[in-house]
Design a protein around this motif. Sequence first.
Motif, PDB file in Angstrom:
ATOM      1  N   GLY A   1       0.829  -1.049   0.014  1.00 17.93           N
ATOM      2  CA  GLY A   1      -0.039  -0.033  -0.078  1.00 17.93           C
ATOM      3  C   GLY A   1       0.734   1.297   0.062  1.00 17.93           C
ATOM      4  N   PHE A   2       1.868   1.205   0.893  1.00 20.69           N
ATOM      5  CA  PHE A   2       2.808   2.421   0.871  1.00 20.69           C
ATOM      6  C   PHE A   2       3.658   2.610  -0.450  1.00 20.69           C
ATOM      7  N   LEU A   3       4.007   1.354  -1.123  1.00 20.76           N
ATOM      8  CA  LEU A   3       4.585   1.470  -2.254  1.00 20.76           C
ATOM      9  C   LEU A   3       3.656   2.198  -3.402  1.00 20.76           C
ATOM     10  N   VAL A   4       2.606   1.573  -3.358  1.00 19.14           N
ATOM     11  CA  VAL A   4       1.402   2.216  -4.423  1.00 19.14           C
ATOM     12  C   VAL A   4       1.430   3.642  -4.241  1.00 19.14           C
ATOM     13  N   TYR A   5       1.165   4.096  -2.862  1.00 22.35           N
ATOM     14  CA  TYR A   5       0.916   5.409  -2.646  1.00 22.35           C
ATOM     15  C   TYR A   5       2.201   6.466  -3.014  1.00 22.35           C
ATOM     16  N   LEU A   6       3.262   5.894  -2.650  1.00 22.05           N
ATOM     17  CA  LEU A   6       4.732   6.622  -3.285  1.00 22.05           C
ATOM     18  C   LEU A   6       4.642   6.713  -4.724  1.00 22.05           C
ATOM     19  N   ALA A   7       4.370   5.623  -5.491  1.00 22.08           N
ATOM     20  CA  ALA A   7       4.386   5.685  -7.000  1.00 22.08           C
ATOM     21  C   ALA A   7       3.279   6.750  -7.530  1.00 22.08           C
ATOM     22  N   TRP A   8       2.195   6.864  -6.693  1.00 22.33           N
ATOM     23  CA  TRP A   8       1.248   7.712  -7.251  1.00 22.33           C
ATOM     24  C   TRP A   8       1.548   9.246  -7.074  1.00 22.33           C
ATOM     25  N   SER A   9       2.141   9.324  -5.677  1.00 25.59           N
ATOM     26  CA  SER A   9       2.786  10.804  -5.378  1.00 25.59           C
ATOM     27  C   SER A   9       3.790  11.126  -6.275  1.00 25.59           C
ATOM     28  N   LEU A  10       4.521  10.015  -6.790  1.00 25.29           N
ATOM     29  CA  LEU A  10       5.947  10.510  -7.432  1.00 25.29           C
ATOM     30  C   LEU A  10       5.735  10.385  -8.970  1.00 25.29           C
ATOM     31  N   HIS A  11       4.465  10.304  -9.298  1.00 23.60           N
ATOM     32  CA  HIS A  11       4.034  10.044 -10.839  1.00 23.60           C
ATOM     33  C   HIS A  11       5.030  10.919 -11.801  1.00 23.60           C
ATOM     34  N   ALA A  12       5.120  12.244 -11.410  1.00 22.00           N
ATOM     35  CA  ALA A  12       6.102  12.966 -12.271  1.00 22.00           C
ATOM     36  C   ALA A  12       7.459  12.767 -12.519  1.00 22.00           C
ATOM     37  N   SER A  13       8.195  12.504 -11.387  1.00 18.99           N
ATOM     38  CA  SER A  13       9.522  12.074 -11.667  1.00 18.99           C
ATOM     39  C   SER A  13       9.685  10.602 -12.193  1.00 18.99           C
TER      40      SER A  13
END
Length: 277
Positions: A4-16
């Motif tokens: 869940g945390f990895l998915v959240y990080l992927a979503w929040s860092l989608h630009a980079s």
Amino acid sequence: MALGFLVYLAWSLHASLGEVLSQTNGIYLVASVFFWIGAHLVSPFLSALSLSRQHQVISYETAFRIHARNIIARYIPGGVWHTVGRVADFSDRGLSPRRIAGFVFLENSLAVSITLALGGASVWYFYGDGWGIIGAIGFFAGLIGLVMSRFIVNRWVVSGSEKISFAIYTGCIVAVGFFWAFAVAAFLLYLHAFPGWALSVSWLQIGGAYLLAWGLGFLAVFAPQGVGVFEAVLANLISDSLPLATTAVLISGFRLIMLCADTAVWFASRPIFSRRR
């Protein structure tokens, strides 16, 4: 929780992440899948060697079919069901519980010992204080594991004619070593697929860091298959040009490579199961 945390990080860092992924070279990703398939082809040698005795030989073909038919169970939560399925199949073939227990112990002890020894030596050599100290501890712990594993199995698990000879034990170490050689090659090819991810560390450093991170993830029994722990440790060791969180998310994508390879092996081996049935 880790996923869940990895998915959240992927979503929040989608630009980079999008900037790095836009330059992806698919050829290296396909090559990575094939190398992980190669690791699956090597893996059954361990069970064939450790379970065979003069009065009852387990062929590579049998070991591979049992390995492949249960491979999809790796994705049942808990991370142990691939082992449970293989134990049941070997038991159905008349193998004694003690011999099977010896195989399960060796499979796990050799995996963690070899990854800690090789990965720890590399990290100890390339890194200073902090991770270098952890690498040194991992190196010596891995060496102790390699020395003690056969003694433990022969002393407390199996007895009599089922004891594991030095020659068989050496073959098991070689088989596990080749498995991790394929695994490291698959990961390096995966990283090479992202030319926008400029890593200043050498490929030898990355390979050692991968092994140590996997070994530490294995020891983190609270995280099935080391999810989250593996990514965090490896990101700390190789992250430089990208933020730590972005590196961790990109590393977690390697699990998709493993999933593709696992699925390919499982589907490709289905005709074998049908003919044997």
